[in-house]
Structure formats: structure tokens, C-alpha cells
Design a protein around this motif. Structure first.
Motif, PDB file in Angstrom:
ATOM      1  N   UNK A 173       0.772  -1.232   0.000  1.00 38.39           N
ATOM      2  CA  UNK A 173       0.000   0.000   0.000  1.00 38.39           C
ATOM      3  C   UNK A 173       0.802   1.281   0.000  1.00 38.39           C
ATOM      4  N   UNK A 174       1.948   1.283   0.653  1.00 40.66           N
ATOM      5  CA  UNK A 174       2.562   2.593   0.872  1.00 40.66           C
ATOM      6  C   UNK A 174       3.371   3.096  -0.299  1.00 40.66           C
ATOM      7  N   UNK A 175       3.839   2.184  -1.153  1.00 42.71           N
ATOM      8  CA  UNK A 175       4.546   2.634  -2.347  1.00 42.71           C
ATOM      9  C   UNK A 175       5.728   3.538  -2.041  1.00 42.71           C
ATOM     10  N   UNK A 176       6.363   3.338  -0.911  1.00 40.42           N
ATOM     11  CA  UNK A 176       7.572   4.116  -0.635  1.00 40.42           C
ATOM     12  C   UNK A 176       8.634   3.758  -1.651  1.00 40.42           C
TER      13      UNK A 176
END
Lengths: 115, 114
Positions: B98-101
Motif C-alpha cells: 500500500x505505501x509505495x515508498x
């Protein structure tokens, strides 16, 4: 339009003091990220906020580091009892969402120096 | 997990000559890839992005990059270097979940000689 704004641009403080770093993301951007850039470590992810969801804190290096995001906009990264190894440039980025193709827009960073 | 390897820490070219900055990636899924540039005491600026559309991606300031899945490469090129191109360049891949860092390469410092 206005980009990501970070303040202060430079911060010098004594070891053991607490510091607060501020990030103003681009208006309307729901995702906000903090990264740290240091010599020898490159750029590393610290923490991520997306809307009203619980933040992803998996990159925070120790419990001296914390961050919050008020009202889904401005974020503050706090470092307690600073150590010399905390010296780095702290970068904030925001993006409209978290889709894979969404680029992140970066501020100019806060250069933190611990004496 | 994903990773990025920038094969050269420093590249020096003469003004007006071509630029090649090399990047290899590792990812267990179809990645999104980016090149960012950082000028001294500045934040990172997006040069271009690949998101599974055309494999040849054109960016700002005359830069382009080609996604080669068979070689797991995403090299950055420019036909003719300008003095203002001197900066640090980062090849970046998005994280999974989810975070796509972003996962950053170690950077390539480009010097442009007059």
C-alpha cells in the motif's frame, strides 16, 4: 503552484536536545512520506501517511523518532534526545495517491546537524 | 522485495557529448521506475517515469530512459550534455504494497567538463 515546503531549511542543535521538522505538502496530496539522506546510507524511507489510515512507521530507526500529520495536511517529524548519527538531510515528499505510477514531489529538505 | 543498483558512482563527460547513467533493478512484480535529479542543497526533481506503458520514456531537459525487462535495466541517456546537467542522479523503484515508498539507488554524480 506551490511545491512541498519544509522548515527549517537548516537546523543545528546540541546532542540530547529534541528537534521538530515541518513539512507542508502540496495541497490535495493525500500521501506524505519522510526520508532521510545521509552519507554512507543514501536515501532511506522513514514513515508514510495516507489519508486517515494509520501511518506506516516501519522505517523509523528508533523510538526517538516520531511523526504526526494533522488534519491530513501538515506533518511534523520529531526526534527526541538527538544523537550525532541523526545528522542528515530530512526530505519530505507528497503525492496525489499511492498508485504505482504516481510520482512523489520532494521538498528541499531540512539539513540537521547535531553537535 | 525490490532493489536498485546504479553501476557508476561518478560519471564525467564533456559538454556536448552523450550521457549514459546505468541502472539495474530487481523486483518480484512489474515495477514503476523513476529517475530523479538532485542539484546541490536542493530536493529531488522528477526527470521521468516508467509505468508499464511505452518502454522508451522521454523526460524533461532532453533526458530519456529505456526499460528493458530482459536485462532488468533502466538506463538514463541524453544525446548532448549541458553544464547545467551536473548533479546527482537517482534511479528509483516503487515499493510493493500500500505505501509505495520509494527504494533509491545509491546515486550517480554527473560531472560535465567544459
Amino acid at each position: 503552484g506551490a511545491g512541498v515546503s519544509q522548515s527549517p531549511s537548516n537546523k543545528v542543535t546540541e546532542k540530547g536536545k529534541d528537534v521538530e521538522l515541518r513539512c507542508d505538502p502540496i495541497s490535495g496530496h493525500t500521501a506524505l512520506y519522510w526520508y532521510r539522506q545521509s552519507l554512507g546510507q543514501g536515501l532511506e524511507f522513514l514513515i508514510y501517511f495516507q489519508g486517515n489510515s494509520a501511518p506506516d512507521k516501519s522505517g523509523l530507526p528508533s523510538d526517538r523518532f516520531s511523526a504526526e500529520r494533522t488534519g491530513g495536511s501538515v506533518s511534523t517529524l520529531t526526534i527526541q534526545r538527538t544523537q550525532q548519527e541523526d545528522s542528515a538531510v530530512y526530505l519530505c515528499a507528497s503525492s496525489p495517491g499511492t498508485g504505482g505510477g504516481q510520482p512523489q514531489h520532494f521538498g528541499d529538505g531540512t539539513r540537521l546537524s547535531i553537535l | 522485495a525490490q532493489s536498485v543498483t546504479q553501476l557508476d558512482s561518478h560519471v564525467s563527460v564533456s559538454e556536448g557529448t552523450p550521457v549514459l547513467l546505468r541502472c539495474n533493478y530487481s523486483s518480484s512484480y512489474s515495477p514503476s521506475l523513476f529517475w530523479y535529479v538532485q542539484h546541490p542543497n536542493k530536493g529531488l526533481q522528477l526527470l521521468l517515469k516508467y509505468t508499464s506503458a511505452a518502454t522508451l520514456v522521454k523526460g524533461i531537459n532532453g533526458f530519456e530512459a529505456e526499460f528493458k525487462k530482459s536485462e532488468t535495466s533502466f538506463h538514463l541517456t541524453k544525446p548532448s550534455a549541458h553544464m547545467s546537467d551536473a548533479a546527482e542522479y537517482f534511479c528509483v523503484v516503487t515499493g510493493s504494497g500500500g505505501r509505495r515508498a520509494l527504494t533509491f539507488g545509491s546515486g550517480t554524480r554527473l560531472q560535465v567538463q567544459p
